[in-house]
Write a protein that holds these residues in place. Structure first.
Motif, PDB file in Angstrom:
ATOM      1  N   UNK A  28       0.829  -1.209   0.000  1.00 25.51           N
ATOM      2  CA  UNK A  28       0.000   0.000   0.000  1.00 25.51           C
ATOM      3  C   UNK A  28       0.859   1.253   0.000  1.00 25.51           C
ATOM      4  N   UNK A  29       1.978   1.214   0.708  1.00 23.98           N
ATOM      5  CA  UNK A  29       2.911   2.352   0.669  1.00 23.98           C
ATOM      6  C   UNK A  29       3.401   2.580  -0.757  1.00 23.98           C
ATOM      7  N   UNK A  30       3.702   1.479  -1.445  1.00 29.96           N
ATOM      8  CA  UNK A  30       4.158   1.586  -2.834  1.00 29.96           C
ATOM      9  C   UNK A  30       3.077   2.187  -3.714  1.00 29.96           C
ATOM     10  N   UNK A  31       1.847   1.689  -3.562  1.00 31.76           N
ATOM     11  CA  UNK A  31       0.759   2.106  -4.452  1.00 31.76           C
ATOM     12  C   UNK A  31       0.225   3.487  -4.122  1.00 31.76           C
ATOM     13  N   UNK A  32       0.149   3.828  -2.831  1.00 30.27           N
ATOM     14  CA  UNK A  32      -0.497   5.071  -2.435  1.00 30.27           C
ATOM     15  C   UNK A  32       0.472   6.227  -2.224  1.00 30.27           C
ATOM     16  N   UNK A  33       1.749   5.918  -1.995  1.00 34.60           N
ATOM     17  CA  UNK A  33       2.696   6.990  -1.659  1.00 34.60           C
ATOM     18  C   UNK A  33       3.862   7.038  -2.645  1.00 34.60           C
ATOM     19  N   UNK A  34       4.622   5.944  -2.740  1.00 33.27           N
ATOM     20  CA  UNK A  34       5.872   5.986  -3.505  1.00 33.27           C
ATOM     21  C   UNK A  34       5.642   6.259  -4.983  1.00 33.27           C
ATOM     22  N   UNK A  35       4.787   5.463  -5.628  1.00 31.82           N
ATOM     23  CA  UNK A  35       4.584   5.626  -7.069  1.00 31.82           C
ATOM     24  C   UNK A  35       3.992   6.989  -7.428  1.00 31.82           C
ATOM     25  N   UNK A  36       2.929   7.456  -6.752  1.00 33.72           N
ATOM     26  CA  UNK A  36       2.416   8.792  -7.104  1.00 33.72           C
ATOM     27  C   UNK A  36       3.421   9.908  -6.841  1.00 33.72           C
ATOM     28  N   UNK A  37       4.180   9.792  -5.742  1.00 35.89           N
ATOM     29  CA  UNK A  37       5.112  10.861  -5.398  1.00 35.89           C
ATOM     30  C   UNK A  37       6.314  10.908  -6.320  1.00 35.89           C
ATOM     31  N   UNK A  38       6.686   9.766  -6.917  1.00 40.98           N
ATOM     32  CA  UNK A  38       7.872   9.754  -7.764  1.00 40.98           C
ATOM     33  C   UNK A  38       7.572  10.178  -9.196  1.00 40.98           C
ATOM     34  N   UNK A  39       6.289  10.188  -9.581  1.00 37.74           N
ATOM     35  CA  UNK A  39       5.938  10.490 -10.971  1.00 37.74           C
ATOM     36  C   UNK A  39       6.476  11.831 -11.462  1.00 37.74           C
TER      37      UNK A  39
END
Length: 241
Positions: free
Chosen positions: A150-161
């Motif tokens: 969930x951290x990957x899907x909700x935080x890391x991926x959107x923030x790195x875009x």
């Protein structure tokens, strides 16, 4: 007579004896390979980036070898190596299990070759983008009890875009150009059919200008969609800073 061939627009007609339909089919094949290769490269890049950042030492070393070798060897050499040697290696492996040789389509082989090359570059682009995400955001998500997925899907991926899109957009444009290298292995993409049309009609300037116009149109349209995607990814980004 040369001037007649330059202005003979009937050679670009969609139906025979014009070559316009052939050029468009080659252009469509190029787009298919670029899209498939870029998608495969993205998948390899995501796995490679997270493997380099969070994997064990053996995995990190293997990924380092992959990205270093692919980025060091000229892409034309890689295409020839992967296309011919890769097909031969696959058939040898199938023979060990008693399976006869398979005839890999040019489309699938092209997607695989472009994808492997793109994957090495995507790995580094995404790794840098992930490292650019403020550590506090990830720590806050973990503090709220989010699972790693969930951290990957909700935080890391959107923030790195916002950090990844500029590099990935360049890789997409490179993928559209790399499809032209597949002409050396006989795949009927835009560059090969353009060369065939020009060689048959001797109207070299006309056909190569037409091919250049198609590549330019693809780049301009891509830039529009990339700009829209980047604006969407960066919404509220300026306020945060």
């Amino acid at each position: 007579m040369a001037s007649d061939s330059i202005v003979n627009w009937s050679l670009l007609a969609l139906s025979a004896p014009g070559w316009g339909g052939v050029l468009l089919q080659g252009f469509f094949n190029s787009i298919q390979i670029a899209v498939g290769g870029f998608a495969l490269g993205m998948a390899l890049g995501v796995g490679g980036a997270f493997g380099k950042l969070y994997g064990g030492p053996i995995l990190r070393d293997l990924l380092e070898c992959y990205t270093t070798v692919v980025r060091a060897v000229p892409e034309l050499v890689l295409i020839l190596l992967l296309y011919y040697a890769g097909t031969d290696l696959l058939n040898q492996l199938l023979a060990l299990f008693g399976i006869g040789p398979v005839d890999i389509s040019g489309l699938m082989a092209g997607i695989f070759v472009i994808g492997v090359v793109q994957g090495a570059y995507s790995t580094e682009v995404l790794r840098g983008a992930i490292k650019a995400v403020p550590a506090g955001q990830i720590e806050a998500a973990r503090a709220y009890g989010m699972s790693p997925l969930k951290v990957l899907r909700r935080v890391t991926l959107p923030a790195m875009l916002p950090y990844a899109i500029p590099g990935l957009s360049n890789l997409w444009l490179i993928a559209t150009k790399d499809t032209a290298l597949l002409a050396v292995v006989g795949f009927s993409e835009l560059t090969l059919v353009t060369r065939q049309a020009a060689g048959t009609t001797k109207a070299y300037l006309l056909f190569f200008l037409a091919a250049g116009a198609l590549y330019l149109a693809l780049t301009l349209i891509s830039n529009i969609f990339i700009g829209m995607l980047e604006r969407h990814a960066r919404r509220g980004f300026a306020e945060q800073r």
